[in-house]
Structure formats: structure tokens, C-alpha cells
Motif scaffolding. Structure first.
Motif, PDB file in Angstrom:
ATOM      1  N   SER A  12      18.800  15.190   4.336  1.00 51.78           N
ATOM      2  CA  SER A  12      19.189  16.368   5.282  1.00 51.78           C
ATOM      3  C   SER A  12      17.986  16.118   6.879  1.00 51.78           C
ATOM      4  CB  SER A  12      19.122  17.571   4.757  1.00 51.78           C
ATOM      5  OG  SER A  12      20.176  17.991   3.932  1.00 51.78           O
ATOM      6  N   ASP A  13      16.913  16.162   6.362  1.00 53.91           N
ATOM      7  CA  ASP A  13      15.794  15.904   7.352  1.00 53.91           C
ATOM      8  C   ASP A  13      15.404  14.790   7.323  1.00 53.91           C
ATOM      9  OD1 ASP A  13      14.729  16.601   5.000  1.00 53.91           O
ATOM     10  OD2 ASP A  13      13.119  18.004   5.653  1.00 53.91           O
ATOM     11  N   PHE A  14      15.914  13.806   6.706  1.00 54.10           N
ATOM     12  CA  PHE A  14      15.400  12.286   6.638  1.00 54.10           C
ATOM     13  C   PHE A  14      16.628  11.357   6.691  1.00 54.10           C
ATOM     14  CE2 PHE A  14      11.410  13.836   5.253  1.00 54.10           C
ATOM     15  CZ  PHE A  14      10.494  12.673   5.071  1.00 54.10           C
ATOM     16  N   ALA A  15      16.501  10.330   7.164  1.00 56.56           N
ATOM     17  CA  ALA A  15      17.516   9.015   6.858  1.00 56.56           C
ATOM     18  C   ALA A  15      17.083   8.289   5.486  1.00 56.56           C
ATOM     19  CB  ALA A  15      17.823   8.417   8.039  1.00 56.56           C
ATOM     20  N   ILE A  16      18.064   7.814   4.612  1.00 54.89           N
ATOM     21  CA  ILE A  16      17.674   7.189   3.617  1.00 54.89           C
ATOM     22  C   ILE A  16      18.400   5.747   3.722  1.00 54.89           C
ATOM     23  CG2 ILE A  16      17.352   6.965   1.118  1.00 54.89           C
ATOM     24  CD1 ILE A  16      15.591   9.100   1.920  1.00 54.89           C
ATOM     25  N   ALA A  17      17.744   4.751   3.148  1.00 54.07           N
ATOM     26  CA  ALA A  17      18.540   3.212   3.371  1.00 54.07           C
ATOM     27  C   ALA A  17      18.410   2.737   2.158  1.00 54.07           C
ATOM     28  CB  ALA A  17      18.243   2.502   4.579  1.00 54.07           C
TER      29      ALA A  17
ATOM     30  N   VAL B 133      13.971   4.130  13.133  1.00 52.27           N
ATOM     31  CA  VAL B 133      13.336   2.939  13.329  1.00 52.27           C
ATOM     32  C   VAL B 133      12.158   2.563  12.359  1.00 52.27           C
ATOM     33  CG1 VAL B 133      12.271   1.685  15.233  1.00 52.27           C
ATOM     34  CG2 VAL B 133      14.091   3.247  15.824  1.00 52.27           C
ATOM     35  N   ASN B 134      11.447   3.386  12.132  1.00 53.18           N
ATOM     36  CA  ASN B 134      10.147   3.020  11.149  1.00 53.18           C
ATOM     37  C   ASN B 134      10.356   3.303   9.586  1.00 53.18           C
ATOM     38  OD1 ASN B 134       8.612   2.100  13.408  1.00 53.18           O
ATOM     39  ND2 ASN B 134       8.670   4.305  14.150  1.00 53.18           N
ATOM     40  N   TRP B 135      10.938   2.613   8.976  1.00 59.93           N
ATOM     41  CA  TRP B 135      11.423   2.688   7.686  1.00 59.93           C
ATOM     42  C   TRP B 135      10.177   2.600   6.628  1.00 59.93           C
ATOM     43  CZ3 TRP B 135      16.154   4.808   6.953  1.00 59.93           C
ATOM     44  CH2 TRP B 135      17.117   4.408   7.887  1.00 59.93           C
ATOM     45  N   PHE B 136      10.230   3.454   5.680  1.00 64.18           N
ATOM     46  CA  PHE B 136       8.984   3.489   4.888  1.00 64.18           C
ATOM     47  C   PHE B 136       9.518   3.503   3.309  1.00 64.18           C
ATOM     48  CE2 PHE B 136       7.163   5.414   8.320  1.00 64.18           C
ATOM     49  CZ  PHE B 136       6.084   4.795   8.780  1.00 64.18           C
ATOM     50  N   ASP B 137       8.983   2.448   2.562  1.00 65.11           N
ATOM     51  CA  ASP B 137       9.285   2.166   1.000  1.00 65.11           C
ATOM     52  C   ASP B 137       8.948   3.402   0.449  1.00 65.11           C
ATOM     53  OD1 ASP B 137       9.276   1.330  -1.711  1.00 65.11           O
ATOM     54  OD2 ASP B 137       8.701  -0.611  -1.062  1.00 65.11           O
ATOM     55  N   PHE B 138       9.787   3.917  -0.568  1.00 64.87           N
ATOM     56  CA  PHE B 138       9.465   4.945  -1.316  1.00 64.87           C
ATOM     57  C   PHE B 138       9.417   4.881  -2.847  1.00 64.87           C
ATOM     58  CE2 PHE B 138      13.983   5.810  -0.365  1.00 64.87           C
ATOM     59  CZ  PHE B 138      14.437   5.806  -1.690  1.00 64.87           C
ATOM     60  N   GLY B 139       9.555   3.491  -3.246  1.00 67.84           N
ATOM     61  CA  GLY B 139       9.335   3.118  -4.510  1.00 67.84           C
ATOM     62  C   GLY B 139      10.278   3.223  -5.327  1.00 67.84           C
ATOM     63  N   ALA B 140      11.565   3.301  -5.205  1.00 68.65           N
ATOM     64  CA  ALA B 140      12.735   3.615  -6.197  1.00 68.65           C
ATOM     65  C   ALA B 140      13.996   3.245  -5.221  1.00 68.65           C
ATOM     66  CB  ALA B 140      12.814   4.929  -6.705  1.00 68.65           C
ATOM     67  N   ASP B 141      15.199   3.202  -5.944  1.00 62.69           N
ATOM     68  CA  ASP B 141      16.433   2.939  -5.332  1.00 62.69           C
ATOM     69  C   ASP B 141      17.470   4.291  -5.583  1.00 62.69           C
ATOM     70  OD1 ASP B 141      15.922   0.294  -4.417  1.00 62.69           O
ATOM     71  OD2 ASP B 141      16.970  -0.373  -6.300  1.00 62.69           O
ATOM     72  N   ASN B 142      18.249   4.477  -4.584  1.00 63.26           N
ATOM     73  CA  ASN B 142      19.211   5.494  -5.010  1.00 63.26           C
ATOM     74  C   ASN B 142      20.706   4.895  -5.655  1.00 63.26           C
ATOM     75  OD1 ASN B 142      17.822   6.308  -2.046  1.00 63.26           O
ATOM     76  ND2 ASN B 142      18.031   7.911  -3.424  1.00 63.26           N
TER      77      ASN B 142
ATOM     78  N   LEU C 218      17.391  -2.785  -7.953  1.00 58.18           N
ATOM     79  CA  LEU C 218      17.915  -3.865  -7.540  1.00 58.18           C
ATOM     80  C   LEU C 218      17.472  -4.252  -5.981  1.00 58.18           C
ATOM     81  CD1 LEU C 218      21.688  -3.458  -8.614  1.00 58.18           C
ATOM     82  CD2 LEU C 218      20.293  -4.581  -9.579  1.00 58.18           C
ATOM     83  N   GLY C 219      17.206  -5.495  -6.013  1.00 60.07           N
ATOM     84  CA  GLY C 219      16.543  -5.796  -4.602  1.00 60.07           C
ATOM     85  C   GLY C 219      15.173  -5.435  -4.185  1.00 60.07           C
ATOM     86  N   ALA C 220      15.294  -4.862  -2.915  1.00 64.60           N
ATOM     87  CA  ALA C 220      13.920  -4.135  -2.401  1.00 64.60           C
ATOM     88  C   ALA C 220      14.058  -2.672  -2.795  1.00 64.60           C
ATOM     89  CB  ALA C 220      13.960  -4.402  -0.864  1.00 64.60           C
ATOM     90  N   ASN C 221      13.419  -1.924  -2.704  1.00 61.40           N
ATOM     91  CA  ASN C 221      13.041  -0.544  -2.779  1.00 61.40           C
ATOM     92  C   ASN C 221      13.786   0.222  -1.731  1.00 61.40           C
ATOM     93  OD1 ASN C 221      11.782  -0.452  -5.311  1.00 61.40           O
ATOM     94  ND2 ASN C 221       9.722  -0.456  -4.192  1.00 61.40           N
ATOM     95  N   GLY C 222      14.108   1.421  -2.062  1.00 57.02           N
ATOM     96  CA  GLY C 222      15.016   2.238  -0.860  1.00 57.02           C
ATOM     97  C   GLY C 222      13.869   2.640   0.053  1.00 57.02           C
ATOM     98  N   VAL C 223      14.362   2.993   1.172  1.00 53.19           N
ATOM     99  CA  VAL C 223      13.295   3.549   2.525  1.00 53.19           C
ATOM    100  C   VAL C 223      13.734   4.568   3.030  1.00 53.19           C
ATOM    101  CG1 VAL C 223      12.580   0.935   2.821  1.00 53.19           C
ATOM    102  CG2 VAL C 223      14.455   1.869   3.922  1.00 53.19           C
ATOM    103  N   ASP C 224      12.796   5.441   3.436  1.00 54.00           N
ATOM    104  CA  ASP C 224      13.283   6.494   4.201  1.00 54.00           C
ATOM    105  C   ASP C 224      12.548   6.592   5.850  1.00 54.00           C
ATOM    106  OD1 ASP C 224      10.418   7.380   3.906  1.00 54.00           O
ATOM    107  OD2 ASP C 224      11.130   8.554   2.334  1.00 54.00           O
TER     108      ASP C 224
END
Length: 222
Positions: free
Chosen positions: A25-30, A164-173, A150-156
Motif C-alpha cells: 500500500s505505502d511501498f512498491a514490492i518487486a 527507483v531505489n530498491w532495498f533487499d528485505f531478505g525474503a521472497d513473496n 528462488l533467485g534474488a530476494n524480494g526488494v521494496d
């Protein structure tokens, strides 16, 4: 094998962790996904929760729209170039019957609604509640985490309107991506029908790839 035109799961990360989720909601998650062939992507399925402390089979406070984006990989385990983006104003919501400690878990099927043809490689699916590029609307919708990596961790990204500035949060969705194989002809075939005959039939051609297509035709008498 799979056939061109038949919808297949091109990415499957459906192992769910019932205890943890991330706000969209107040973040974008990838999250990243890998294509082992060329595909036309059609949509994705996410597992979402509302943190509403009830079991009413809906996503409380959901605006009804899910924004999405497809990014190329930047080569360092983060989203790179933005390739496609849009929103689905009518995602298909299905109650999973499962609960977190604080809300319903719903399966949300989104349609990309545009032609997304990608070659084999690593890509990222980003999601935000509301229109893609919109600001926080006061909702409280979360994307469930996966119990598998799977692959890289999810980022927010806290700047949900312009991530633009994505940060690894250590897990996947938890999500799947659906699509179709892109037809690839690696050989040619020809056939002929005698003049002044009536005939009809189907020619099915298989190449080295697990794809096929049919050519249907006939000839008139006269």
C-alpha cells in the motif's frame, strides 16, 4: 509438451509462509523471476492479506486496483530498466480459506492487458496497491511471503509513486506468472492439393521446441 497458445505457468513460487507479509500500500514490492524460453506474458497471481483481524472472505479497505510493472534485471540482483507497467482495475479475488494471525488470505489474479513478449532471462514483477505510480491511498494490503527462496530476494521501495531505489528485505513473496510460448519455426514444410479436387485437412508441425501449430486449409472443386 507445451503448445503455443496454451496458457502455462512460466514462474511458480506458490509456497506460502502464513506468518509474514509485506505492505504493497505505502511501498512498491518487486520479486524476480526467470524465463527459460521466450514467452508472451498474460498475467500473474498473488497471495494478499488485509490485516483486518476478521474472517469475512474479502480484502478489507482494498481499492479494487492493483498496479504492476515488469523490469529487466540490472545484473546485480535488483530491478533495472522499466519495460512495462499498468494496472488491473478488476483483479479476480478468490478466498483461499487460509488466515494469517490478523486477516484473510486472498488469491488475486491480475491481467496485464497488454502484449508483453519477453526472451529468456531474468525479470522483475513489481506490485503496488492502486494504480501504478500512485501515492499511498490509506489502504492496508500486504503481499504474503514465500516459504521458499528462488533467485534474488524480494526488494521494496518506500517511494511507491516513483520506485527507483530498491532495498533487499531478505525474503521472497508468493506469486505465479502465466503466459504462452512464443511460436518459433525452425523448419518449413509445404503441401499441395490436386487441382479440381475437394479436400480439407490439418497439418500439425512440431519443431525441436515443445511447441506446435496447425495449418488448416482445403481446395474447392473446379
Amino acid at each position: 509438451g507445451a503448445y503455443a497458445g496454451v496458457l502455462v505457468l512460466v514462474h511458480d513460487q506458490s509456497d506460502i509462509n502464513l506468518s509474514v507479509s509485506n505492505t504493497i500500500s505505502d511501498f512498491a514490492i518487486a520479486n524476480d523471476f526467470t524465463l527459460n524460453d521466450s514467452f508472451t506474458l498474460q498475467g500473474a497471481t498473488l497471495f494478499l492479506t488485509d490485516n483486518a483481524f476478521n474472517d469475512n472472505g474479502t480484502l478489507d479497505n482494498f481499492s479494487g486496483t492493483l498496479g504492476w510493472a515488469i523490469y529487466a534485471d540490472n545484473g546485480s540482483g535488483l530491478p533495472g530498466t522499466l519495460l512495462f507497467s499498468g494496472q488491473d482495475a478488476a483483479p479476480v479475488l478468490t478466498d483461499t480459506g487460509q488466515q494469517t494471525s490478523s486477516g484473510d488470505i486472498m488469491q488475486a489474479g491480475i491481467s496485464f492487458g497488454t502484449t508483453i513478449q519477453l526472451d529468456a532471462g531474468i525479470y522483475w514483477l513489481a506490485v503496488h496497491e492502486g494504480n501504478w505510480g500512485s501515492a499511498f491511498d490509506g489502504s492496508n494490503i500486504n503481499w504474503m511471503q514465500s516459504s521458499a527462496s528462488l533467485g534474488a530476494n524480494g526488494v521494496d521501495e518506500a517511494n511507491e509513486a516513483n520506485p527507483v531505489n530498491w532495498f533487499d528485505f531478505g525474503a521472497d513473496n508468493v506469486f505465479t506468472v502465466e503466459g504462452n510460448y512464443v511460436p518459433l519455426i525452425t523448419s518449413s514444410a509445404s503441401f499441395s492439393l490436386d487441382e479440381n479436387t475437394t479436400a480439407a485437412g490439418t497439418v500439425v508441425v512440431f519443431d525441436a521446441d515443445p511447441r506446435s501449430f496447425a495449418i488448416t486449409g482445403g481446395a474447392d472443386s473446379g
